[in-house]
Every structure is written in structure tokens, then in C-alpha cells.
Design an enzyme around this catalytic site. Structure first.
Site, PDB file in Angstrom:
ATOM      1  N   PHE A 162      -0.489   2.885   5.895  1.00 36.36           N
ATOM      2  CA  PHE A 162       0.294   2.899   7.142  1.00 36.36           C
ATOM      3  C   PHE A 162       0.528   4.306   7.680  1.00 36.36           C
ATOM      4  CE2 PHE A 162       2.047  -0.144   3.959  1.00 36.36           C
ATOM      5  CZ  PHE A 162       1.280  -1.225   4.336  1.00 36.36           C
ATOM      6  N   HIS A 163      -0.489   5.169   7.564  1.00 37.86           N
ATOM      7  CA  HIS A 163      -0.334   6.548   8.008  1.00 37.86           C
ATOM      8  C   HIS A 163      -1.309   6.932   9.123  1.00 37.86           C
ATOM      9  CE1 HIS A 163       1.360   7.451   3.716  1.00 37.86           C
ATOM     10  NE2 HIS A 163       2.240   6.838   4.491  1.00 37.86           N
ATOM     11  N   PRO A 164      -1.549   6.073  10.128  1.00 34.82           N
ATOM     12  CA  PRO A 164      -2.474   6.478  11.183  1.00 34.82           C
ATOM     13  C   PRO A 164      -1.981   7.745  11.880  1.00 34.82           C
ATOM     14  CG  PRO A 164      -1.297   4.482  11.829  1.00 34.82           C
ATOM     15  CD  PRO A 164      -0.984   4.748  10.389  1.00 34.82           C
TER      16      PRO A 164
END
Ligand SMILES: Cc1cc2nc3c(=O)[nH]c(=O)nc-3n(C[C@H](O)[C@H](O)[C@H](O)COP(=O)(O)OP(=O)(O)OC[C@H]3O[C@@H](n4cnc5c(N)ncnc54)[C@H](O)[C@@H]3O)c2cc1C
Length: 534
Positions: free
Chosen positions: A470-472
Site C-alpha cells: 500500500f505504498h504507491p
């Protein structure tokens, strides 16, 4: 509200937007407007640290994106949660706090982001943070980072013993002098409750009369006049509004939506805009390109000893944990699930760590829809995540409808380097599971058992099973000029006036660890730059 004028308009009340709203409205002469698509964060499961599992797939607070089929993941589509609520993703994230490693920021500077090297950003972190270790408080900043080790499940001790067997450092705090090893994860939690960017930055500023916050309002596009961002168009309750900015419009809509809004506004790759019949106001080829993210693979084990599953894997245990939390703000619900984590090297000859390890005292299934199911039997998970992937994907609009989700192509594992790191990281996972500390508490290895897999099988396991952490980031990255980036080192959109992007999309490269801290740091420095330029 048509035609009202503000000095600064900030789009998105997420990790970055909350910081900007606070800092830019400190001066009472600045009229600041913050526009957020989501609603209030006053929700029980947002405040409870373990409530993360509930908000993970709750469409009321979550954009709940799906990626395009990703060739590097054998054509799988992935669920990408993003916060659509006051506080943005900091209101639904897992609260793990890591600054990133020094070389991450030195690489930012090398990529053209002059003034963002480690020595500079370290000072920003130090001024931002307030570390709480029991009764001791270190630092006076608004961002509370707590040592929640006392509330962790006793099972985590096995992970630390195993880490020592692996020859890894067991660190007290990887956000200080130590930069390598595993630790009891520090978390953005305060007194047993989530401490989001809204708590740390927005709430203290909302009483200022020069700050206006409009929620449940979707920004549809920017108003561009003579190469300048003059305002934004948004929709609230079915009605379209236009608001004007005298000084700047700042996009803080996150790594998926900031490039989407630029593209919808006619700022982006000309061919893409023309394909959607959007007038090209500024041909900026890199808008939406350069997408980076972290991917991790988890292996699950049945345990011989009690783990969090013994409490949270059955209705009675969950009820008792809930009552305990409500009465005392303590117990399993008060501690995020990623309890042991840190940075390690996949081979000793490397100069810096290249893998993040997670060890959780619980096993669970995350369904394709995002719903999370806790196993009833005691279990645990071991997980590895290559820290600095080199693959880059992209975000592109799918239509001119601002409500339509953009197309997200992560393009994972598209470089040989990334595939090699995945194999080396998976080898670490095999070794960790073979330590005597882990073997002693392993009743069974759940399928697929990777213990005897060769390199090819390990890579295939990763392609088949790895998921986003979840680190775009990096979709409007800082760089030298319009040929290699979207922003200059002051976060101004190349070739435009009065327009910046301040959020995780501005990272030149993803940092080694979790990205909430780096985003908040970036927004803090961005506010300084904006005020210098005022
Ligand atoms: C499930 C999950 C778990 C995570 N776990 C961790 C963790 O444990 N530790 C960590 O450090 N990081 C974690 N992260 C990542 C971290 O939270 C993000 O990197 C960070 O919050 C990004 O901040 P941002 O400001 O770029 O975007 P966001 O915080 O996502 O903010 C963007 C805001 O803009 C709003 N917006 C978007 N489009 C529009 C529009 N058109 N009009 C109006 N408003 C709009 C959104 O609703 C949102 O509120 C996690 C993220 C998720 C989703």
C-alpha cells in the site's frame, strides 16, 4: 460558493494535505481552503488501531481501487485500498512508522530533488516527531510515534530470538541512530488510539477562522488560465462549484488521484489527453508515469503456542478484547498487527539493507475483495518485502468522468534486478523459518510450503502470491526537468504557474520502508518552500 477566492487551495485532506492545511493557515492573513472527497473520520474502527482490518475494505472510507492485470504478477489484478476520508490513507493505514533510510533521500537528491538529502530531511523528521516510550517523551513535535511494545503479544519474543540467530541486529528504534535490524514496530498511535495526520495536524488548526475545510467534495479539475492554476472545480451534493486561488493550488490527492486530476485538467501526456478529447493545456509526458510500490509475500505457519489467533480467531475472544479496549484502551485491539519489522540485507556484501521483514503473531486470509478473515487456530506469519524496487508502472485516466477510477498498471517485477531481489528475499524467508527459534514454535507450514523451493519456484511463488504493501508513490515525481519528471525540487509543476503537487506522488523513488512518515516529512518541508515563495 461560486467564485469565492482563497490564497491557497489544497486538494485532499490526507497525510500531506493535513500538514499543509495546518502550516499554511498558521499565518492568519492566509485564507486557506482544504477540499476532501471523503467524509468525517469520527468512526470507531478508524480510531481503534486493530480496526485497520475493518476499514481495509470499507467503501465508506476507502477508494477501494483495483489495478489492471499485472504481467509481473502472472496477470493478477490487485486490490489497492486508499483512504477517502478526512486524514486520507493515514486514517486507514497500519500505523507502522519508519522514516526510510538515508540513501533513499540521497537518491532523491541525485534524481534532481536538490535540497532533499538525508542531512536536510533528518532535521525535519526530528522537529516533527514526538517519541513516546512509556512515561518518557522525546521530542516536541505534533506527530506522535509510540513504542507499543508492552502491548504486543508475548509470542513476538520468538521472532526476536530468531532474528539474533539470523545474525540480525535487534534494534530499539530504527528511527534513530540504528538503521538496520528488526525491532518492535513503532507506531503512530497515541494512548491506544490511531494518531492520523488529521489528529496531528488538521484538528489543531480547524478552529482558525482563516481555514475552511469542505468534505464530501470531489475535485473534478483545475481551472487553468494563461498557464496558471487559477482555481478548482469541484462537485458537492450534486452541485458544481468553482473556487479561485490567488496564490497557489496544491494537489495532495495522493499518488493515484493527483496525476488523475492533472490529466483531467489537460496537463499530462498529449497523446493520452487527445485520446480522451481533452484539450492539451500543457504536454507533460511524465504525469502518471514512474509509479512505484512495495510488494511483499507472506508465508503462514500454524503455531505450537498461543498467538493472537487464540483471542481474535473466535467470537468470544473478540468480544472480550473489545470490552477490554473500551474500558482501558489496552489489549490486542490497541496494537497494530505488524508487530516486529525492520530492515535487513539479502546478502552480506550489500552496503545497505534491501529488504523489509515483517513478523506478525497472527495468521489471516485477505480475500481478493479486501475482506480479512482471522484463522481460528494459533498461527503466525513471516513476510519479506524488497525495499527499493526499480520497476515503474503508471496511472492513466480511463475516461473524462472524474468519478471513474483511473487505470493503475503497477508493472511489477519488470526488471531483472527486482526479480533477483525477490529470490534473495525469499531465501531469507526460508532461512528465518528454519531457525531453531521458529522451528520450535511451528506446528505446520501452511501451503504453499516454500522451504524446499529453488530460485525459479520462489520467484513463481512471489508472482502468484505477493501483494501490495500500500505504498504507491512517484507518479508526479520531482526531478531535473519536464523530460524526466513532473515537478521541480520545490514541488512546482514544470511549466505551470501557481501549481504544486505535495503528496507521495512527488517522491522521486519509493523510500525503503513505510511511506506515511516520508509523506508527512515531505509536506512539512513543502510548506516551508511555499511560504518562502509567498
Ligand atoms: C491500507 C493501507 C495501509 C498502510 N499502512 C501503512 C503503514 O503501516 N505505515 C506507513 O507509513 N504507511 C502506510 N500506508 C501508506 C501511507 O498511509 C500513505 O503512503 C500516505 O498516507 C500517503 O499520503 P498522501 O498524502 O500521499 O495520500 P492520502 O493520505 O491517500 O491522501 C489523499 C487524499 O486526497 C483525497 N482525494 C483524492 N482525490 C480527490 C479528489 N478528486 N477530490 C478531493 N479529494 C480527493 C483522498 O480522499 C485522500 O483523503 C498504508 C496505506 C494504506 C492504504
Amino acid at each position: 460558493m461560486n467564485e469565492s477566492a482563497f490564497h491557497y487551495i489544497i486538494v485532499g485532506a490526507g497525510s500531506a494535505g493535513c500538514v499543509l492545511a495546518n502550516r499554511l493557515s498558521e499565518n492568519p492573513r492566509h485564507k486557506v481552503l482544504l477540499i476532501e472527497a471523503g467524509g468525517s473520520d469520527a468512526r470507531f474502527w478508524i480510531k481503534v488501531p486493530l480496526g485497520y482490518a475493518k476499514t481495509f475494505a470499507d467503501h465508506a472510507v476507502n477508494w477501494s481501487y483495483m489495478t489492471q492485470p499485472d504481467p509481473g504478477l502472472n496477470g493478477r489484478q490487485a486490490y489497492w485500498p486508499r483512504g477517502r476520508v478526512i486524514g486520507g490513507s493515514s486514517s486507514i493505514n497500519a500505523m507502522a512508522y519508519l522514516r526510510g533510510l538515508p540513501h533513499d533521500f540521497d537518491d532523491w537528491e541525485r534524481a534532481g530533488a536538490t535540497g532533499w538529502n538525508w542531512e536536510i530531511v533528518r532535521k525535519t523528521y526530528e522537529a516533527l516527531e514526538c517519541h513516546v516510550e512509556g512515561a518518557i517523551q522525546k521530542g516536541g513535535g505534533p506527530l506522535v510515534v509510540s513504542d507499543v511494545g508492552d502491548g504486543m503479544h508475548p509470542f513476538v519474543q520468538n521472532f526476536l530470538v530468531a532474528a539474533r540467530e539470523m545474525g540480525w541486529n535487534v534494534a530499539r528504534n530504527l528511527n534513530g541512530e540504528e538503521a538496520e535490524g528488526l525491532m518492535r514496530m513503532r507506531s503512530t498511535v497515541r494512548n491506544g488510539r490511531r494518531w492520523s495526520a488529521a489528529d496531528a495536524f488538521l484538528r489543531p488548526a480547524t478552529k482558525r477562522s482563516n481555514l475552511r475545510v469542505i468534505s464530501r467534495a470531489l475535485v473534478e479539475k483545475l481551472i487553468i488560465q494563461n498557464g496558471r492554476a487559477a482555481g478548482v472545480q469541484f462537485r458537492l451534493g450534486g452541485v458544481q462549484h468553482i473556487v479561485r486561488a490567488n496564490k497557489e493550488v496544491i494537489l495532495s490527492a495522493g499518488a493515484i488521484n493527483s496525476p488523475q486530476i492533472l490529466q483531467l485538467s489537460g496537463i499530462g501526456p498529449a497523446a493520452l489527453l487527445q485520446a480522451h478529447c481533452i484539450p492539451v493545456l500543457h504536454d507533460l509526458p511524465e504525469v502518471g508515469k514512474g509509479l512505484q510500490d512495495h510488494l511483499a509475500v507472506s508465508q503462514y505457519y500454524r503455531a505450537t503456542e498461543p498467538t493472537l489467533n487464540n483471542i481474535l480467531g473466535n467470537g468470544l475472544g473478540r468480544m472480550l478484547a473489545g470490552v477490554r479496549y473500551i474500558l482501558t484502551r489496552k489489549g490486542p485491539l490497541s496494537v497494530p498487527v505488524n508487530q516486529i519489522s525492520g530492515y535487513v540485507r539479502s546478502s552480506p556484501e550489500l552496503e545497505v539493507p534491501d529488504v523489509q521483514v515483517y513478523c506478525n503473531p497472527m495468521s489471516y486470509i485477505t480475500h481478493a475483495s479486501g475482506a480479512v478473515g482471522v484463522d481460528p487456530a494459533p498461527g503466525f506469519l513471516l513476510c519479506v518485502q524488497p525495499s527499493r524496487p526499480t520497476s515503474r508502472g503508471q496511472v492513466t485516466i480511463a475516461s473524462t468522468n472524474p468519478e471513474a477510477p483511473p487505470l493503475i498498471q503497477p508493472n511489477s517485477l519488470s526488471t531483472n534486478e527486482d526479480c533477483e531481489t525477490v529470490i534473495k528475499a525469499s531465501r531469507l524467508l526460508q532461512q528465518l523459518a528454519q531457525t531453531s527459534a521458529i522451528r520450535a514454535v511451528t506446528k505446520a507450514r501452511l501451503q504453499p510450503d516454500i522451504s524446499t523451493m529453488d530460485d525459479a519456484a520462489l520467484l513463481e511463488n512471489f508472482r502468484n502470491r505477493a501483494g501490495t504493501v500500500f505504498h504507491p508513490s512517484c507518479t508526479c515525481r520531482m526531478g531535473h526537468d519536464a523530460r524526466d519528471s513532473v515537478l521541480d525540487a520545490r514541488l512546482r509543476v514544470h511549466g505551470m504557474e501557481g501549481l504544486r503537487v505535495v503528496d507521495a506522488s512527488a517522491f522521486p523513488n519509493v523510500t525503503s520502508g513505510n511511506t506515511n512518515g516520508p509523506t508527512i516529512m515531505l509536506a512539512t518541508r513543502a510548506a516551508e518552500l511555499i511560504l518562502q515563495d509567498a
